[in-house]
Write a protein that holds these residues in place. Structure first.
Motif, PDB file in Angstrom:
ATOM      1  N   ASN A 203       0.706   4.196  -2.817  1.00 38.69           N
ATOM      2  CA  ASN A 203       0.479   5.605  -2.473  1.00 38.69           C
ATOM      3  C   ASN A 203       1.632   6.482  -2.963  1.00 38.69           C
ATOM      4  O   ASN A 203       1.419   7.608  -3.426  1.00 38.69           O
ATOM      5  CB  ASN A 203       0.298   5.755  -0.968  1.00 38.69           C
ATOM      6  CG  ASN A 203      -0.998   5.139  -0.479  1.00 38.69           C
ATOM      7  OD1 ASN A 203      -1.959   5.008  -1.235  1.00 38.69           O
ATOM      8  ND2 ASN A 203      -1.038   4.756   0.786  1.00 38.69           N
TER       9      ASN A 203
ATOM     10  N   ILE B 211      -5.192   1.840  -7.460  1.00 39.01           N
ATOM     11  CA  ILE B 211      -5.542   3.175  -6.992  1.00 39.01           C
ATOM     12  C   ILE B 211      -5.915   4.008  -8.207  1.00 39.01           C
ATOM     13  O   ILE B 211      -5.515   3.702  -9.343  1.00 39.01           O
ATOM     14  CB  ILE B 211      -4.398   3.860  -6.212  1.00 39.01           C
ATOM     15  CG1 ILE B 211      -3.166   4.019  -7.099  1.00 39.01           C
ATOM     16  CG2 ILE B 211      -4.082   3.110  -4.943  1.00 39.01           C
ATOM     17  CD1 ILE B 211      -2.070   4.839  -6.462  1.00 39.01           C
ATOM     18  N   ARG B 212      -6.683   5.042  -7.950  1.00 35.34           N
ATOM     19  CA  ARG B 212      -7.115   5.947  -9.015  1.00 35.34           C
ATOM     20  C   ARG B 212      -6.590   7.343  -8.723  1.00 35.34           C
ATOM     21  O   ARG B 212      -6.781   7.869  -7.620  1.00 35.34           O
ATOM     22  CB  ARG B 212      -8.638   5.969  -9.138  1.00 35.34           C
ATOM     23  CG  ARG B 212      -9.153   6.922 -10.209  1.00 35.34           C
ATOM     24  CD  ARG B 212     -10.654   6.796 -10.381  1.00 35.34           C
ATOM     25  NE  ARG B 212     -11.376   7.173  -9.153  1.00 35.34           N
ATOM     26  CZ  ARG B 212     -12.696   7.129  -9.040  1.00 35.34           C
ATOM     27  NH1 ARG B 212     -13.435   6.717 -10.050  1.00 35.34           N
ATOM     28  NH2 ARG B 212     -13.274   7.490  -7.915  1.00 35.34           N
TER      29      ARG B 212
ATOM     30  N   ARG C 288      -3.616  -4.804  -6.373  1.00 36.94           N
ATOM     31  CA  ARG C 288      -4.155  -3.598  -5.729  1.00 36.94           C
ATOM     32  C   ARG C 288      -4.177  -2.447  -6.732  1.00 36.94           C
ATOM     33  O   ARG C 288      -3.228  -2.294  -7.510  1.00 36.94           O
ATOM     34  CB  ARG C 288      -3.323  -3.224  -4.507  1.00 36.94           C
ATOM     35  CG  ARG C 288      -3.549  -4.101  -3.289  1.00 36.94           C
ATOM     36  CD  ARG C 288      -2.738  -3.587  -2.117  1.00 36.94           C
ATOM     37  NE  ARG C 288      -1.331  -3.819  -2.347  1.00 36.94           N
ATOM     38  CZ  ARG C 288      -0.656  -4.877  -1.866  1.00 36.94           C
ATOM     39  NH1 ARG C 288      -1.296  -5.779  -1.145  1.00 36.94           N
ATOM     40  NH2 ARG C 288       0.633  -5.038  -2.099  1.00 36.94           N
TER      41      ARG C 288
ATOM     42  N   VAL D 266      -5.730  11.237  -5.020  1.00 35.04           N
ATOM     43  CA  VAL D 266      -5.345   9.824  -5.037  1.00 35.04           C
ATOM     44  C   VAL D 266      -6.293   9.080  -4.099  1.00 35.04           C
ATOM     45  O   VAL D 266      -6.492   9.486  -2.952  1.00 35.04           O
ATOM     46  CB  VAL D 266      -3.884   9.621  -4.592  1.00 35.04           C
ATOM     47  CG1 VAL D 266      -3.508   8.142  -4.645  1.00 35.04           C
ATOM     48  CG2 VAL D 266      -2.952  10.443  -5.459  1.00 35.04           C
ATOM     49  N   GLU D 267      -6.855   7.959  -4.587  1.00 39.12           N
ATOM     50  CA  GLU D 267      -7.768   7.176  -3.767  1.00 39.12           C
ATOM     51  C   GLU D 267      -7.707   5.713  -4.185  1.00 39.12           C
ATOM     52  O   GLU D 267      -7.265   5.381  -5.299  1.00 39.12           O
ATOM     53  CB  GLU D 267      -9.203   7.698  -3.926  1.00 39.12           C
ATOM     54  CG  GLU D 267      -9.724   7.673  -5.365  1.00 39.12           C
ATOM     55  CD  GLU D 267     -11.096   8.294  -5.491  1.00 39.12           C
ATOM     56  OE1 GLU D 267     -11.733   8.551  -4.462  1.00 39.12           O
ATOM     57  OE2 GLU D 267     -11.539   8.501  -6.645  1.00 39.12           O
ATOM     58  N   ASP D 268      -8.144   4.840  -3.282  1.00 40.00           N
ATOM     59  CA  ASP D 268      -8.210   3.418  -3.608  1.00 40.00           C
ATOM     60  C   ASP D 268      -9.281   3.171  -4.672  1.00 40.00           C
ATOM     61  O   ASP D 268     -10.275   3.887  -4.757  1.00 40.00           O
ATOM     62  CB  ASP D 268      -8.531   2.593  -2.354  1.00 40.00           C
ATOM     63  CG  ASP D 268      -7.406   2.638  -1.331  1.00 40.00           C
ATOM     64  OD1 ASP D 268      -6.244   2.858  -1.754  1.00 40.00           O
ATOM     65  OD2 ASP D 268      -7.671   2.452  -0.140  1.00 40.00           O
ATOM     66  N   TRP D 269      -9.023   2.123  -5.455  1.00 37.92           N
ATOM     67  CA  TRP D 269      -9.946   1.820  -6.564  1.00 37.92           C
ATOM     68  C   TRP D 269     -10.275   0.337  -6.536  1.00 37.92           C
ATOM     69  O   TRP D 269      -9.370  -0.511  -6.547  1.00 37.92           O
ATOM     70  CB  TRP D 269      -9.296   2.207  -7.890  1.00 37.92           C
ATOM     71  CG  TRP D 269     -10.102   1.901  -9.101  1.00 37.92           C
ATOM     72  CD1 TRP D 269      -9.818   0.982 -10.085  1.00 37.92           C
ATOM     73  CD2 TRP D 269     -11.364   2.495  -9.492  1.00 37.92           C
ATOM     74  NE1 TRP D 269     -10.777   0.974 -11.051  1.00 37.92           N
ATOM     75  CE2 TRP D 269     -11.752   1.905 -10.719  1.00 37.92           C
ATOM     76  CE3 TRP D 269     -12.170   3.472  -8.929  1.00 37.92           C
ATOM     77  CZ2 TRP D 269     -12.915   2.235 -11.377  1.00 37.92           C
ATOM     78  CZ3 TRP D 269     -13.347   3.810  -9.592  1.00 37.92           C
ATOM     79  CH2 TRP D 269     -13.702   3.214 -10.798  1.00 37.92           C
TER      80      TRP D 269
ATOM     81  N   GLY E 182       1.179   7.002  -6.639  1.00 38.32           N
ATOM     82  CA  GLY E 182       0.118   7.976  -6.888  1.00 38.32           C
ATOM     83  C   GLY E 182       0.570   9.403  -6.629  1.00 38.32           C
ATOM     84  O   GLY E 182       0.254  10.318  -7.404  1.00 38.32           O
TER      85      GLY E 182
ATOM     86  N   ARG F  96       0.827  -1.203   0.000  1.00 39.57           N
ATOM     87  CA  ARG F  96       0.000   0.000   0.000  1.00 39.57           C
ATOM     88  C   ARG F  96       0.868   1.262   0.000  1.00 39.57           C
ATOM     89  O   ARG F  96       0.535   2.265  -0.654  1.00 39.57           O
ATOM     90  CB  ARG F  96      -0.926  -0.014   1.210  1.00 39.57           C
ATOM     91  CG  ARG F  96      -1.910   1.151   1.242  1.00 39.57           C
ATOM     92  CD  ARG F  96      -2.860   0.995   2.419  1.00 39.57           C
ATOM     93  NE  ARG F  96      -3.666  -0.203   2.264  1.00 39.57           N
ATOM     94  CZ  ARG F  96      -4.775  -0.269   1.553  1.00 39.57           C
ATOM     95  NH1 ARG F  96      -5.209   0.806   0.898  1.00 39.57           N
ATOM     96  NH2 ARG F  96      -5.459  -1.391   1.464  1.00 39.57           N
TER      97      ARG F  96
END
Length: 223
Positions: free
Chosen positions: A89, A204-205, A202, A217-220, A92, A85
Motif C-alpha cells: 500500500n 496491487i493495481r 502479492r 490503488v486497489e488489490d489485484w 502504491g 500488505r
C-alpha cells in the motif's frame, strides 16, 4: 490425774485444696512483653526470618514457554502478511503521489512530462519530454528514482496512447523500459495501469484516469 489418763488427741488439720490458678500462676505483664519482644525479628538483622517466596516449578515454566511458542507460530503468518500488505500500500501511494506531482509540474511549467519504469525492478524516471534520453533502462538509475520498498517491483505498465502523442513506447519484458505515461500542460494525461508485485507474489493495481488525473490503488488478483 495419773498415768492412767488418756491422752487427748490434738486438733486435725485439713489440707486446703489448691486451685489451677494457684498451681500455675499467670505470667505477669512484664513477662508477656519480654516474650513478645524475643519472638519478633530484629530489623535489618542478617538472622531475620523472612517469608518463603513463591516460585514457579520447572514444569510450569516449560508449559508457559511452549504456549508462547505455539501462539507466536500461529500469529507470525498474519503479522507478516499484514507487514507485506502495508509495504504494498505504501508503494502504491508513493506511485500515486509521483503521478500527481508530474501532473502539477506539467501544468505549472507548460511542459509535457512522462513517466517510465524498468519492468521487473523498482526503478522509474519522470523527466520532461525532450530533456532526457528515455531509450535505455540506465536512464532510470539513481536512488531518487526508486520505490522505497526494495521488495516491491513494477510487474507491468499499460498505457493507452492518443493520436499525436510522441513515440515514447517501450517494452514489457523483464529489464526493459516501459511505455511512457504522458502528463500534458492542459492537466490531462494518458490512461494507464501499473501492476506492482512484492516478493511473496502479492499484487496491487494503480490506475490513472487521464481526463481527471485521478489515481486509485486497489488489490489485484489478475495474472
Amino acid at each position: 490425774m495419773g498415768n492412767d489418763a488418756q491422752a487427748i488427741p490434738g486438733p486435725r488439720f485439713r489440707r486446703k485444696p489448691i486451685s489451677c490458678c494457684q498451681r500455675y500462676p499467670a505470667p505477669s505483664a512484664s513477662k508477656i512483653a519480654s516474650i513478645a519482644c524475643e519472638s519478633l525479628p530484629i530489623p535489618h538483622s542478617p538472622f531475620r526470618i523472612r517469608p518463603r517466596a513463591s516460585a514457579f516449578t520447572l514444569i510450569e515454566v516449560l508449559l508457559v514457554i511452549t504456549l508462547l511458542v505455539i501462539i507466536g507460530g500461529l500469529a507470525a503468518p498474519s503479522m507478516m502478511a499484514g507487514a507485506g500488505r502495508s509495504r504494498m500500500n505504501a508503494a502504491g501511494e508513493e506511485l500515486r503521489t509521483a503521478w500527481g506531482e508530474a501532473r502539477l509540474k506539467a501544468a505549472s511549467e507548460g511542459k509535457t512530462y512522462c513517466f517510465q519504469c524498468v519492468v521487473g525492478t523498482n526503478q522509474w524516471q519522470m523527466p520532461a519530454v525532450g530533456e532526457a534520453v528515455l531509450a535505455t533502462p540506465d536512464a532510470a538509475a539513481g536512488d531518487d528514482n526508486k520505490l522505497k520498498a526494495d521488495t516491491v517491483v513494477f510487474r507491468e505498465l499499460l498505457v493507452a496512447t492518443q493520436p499525436g502523442d510522441p513515440p515514447l513506447g517501450g517494452g514489457v519484458g523483464e529489464g526493459e523500459l516501459s511505455p511512457a505515461i504522458l502528463f500534458r500542460p492542459d492537466g490531462s494525461s494518458s490512461d494507464a495501469e501499473a501492476i506492482l508485485e512484492d516478493e511473496d507474489g502479492r499484487k496491487i493495481r494503480v490506475s490513472l484516469r487521464g481526463l481527471t488525473g485521478t489515481a486509485t490503488v486497489e488489490d489485484w488478483e489478475g495474472e
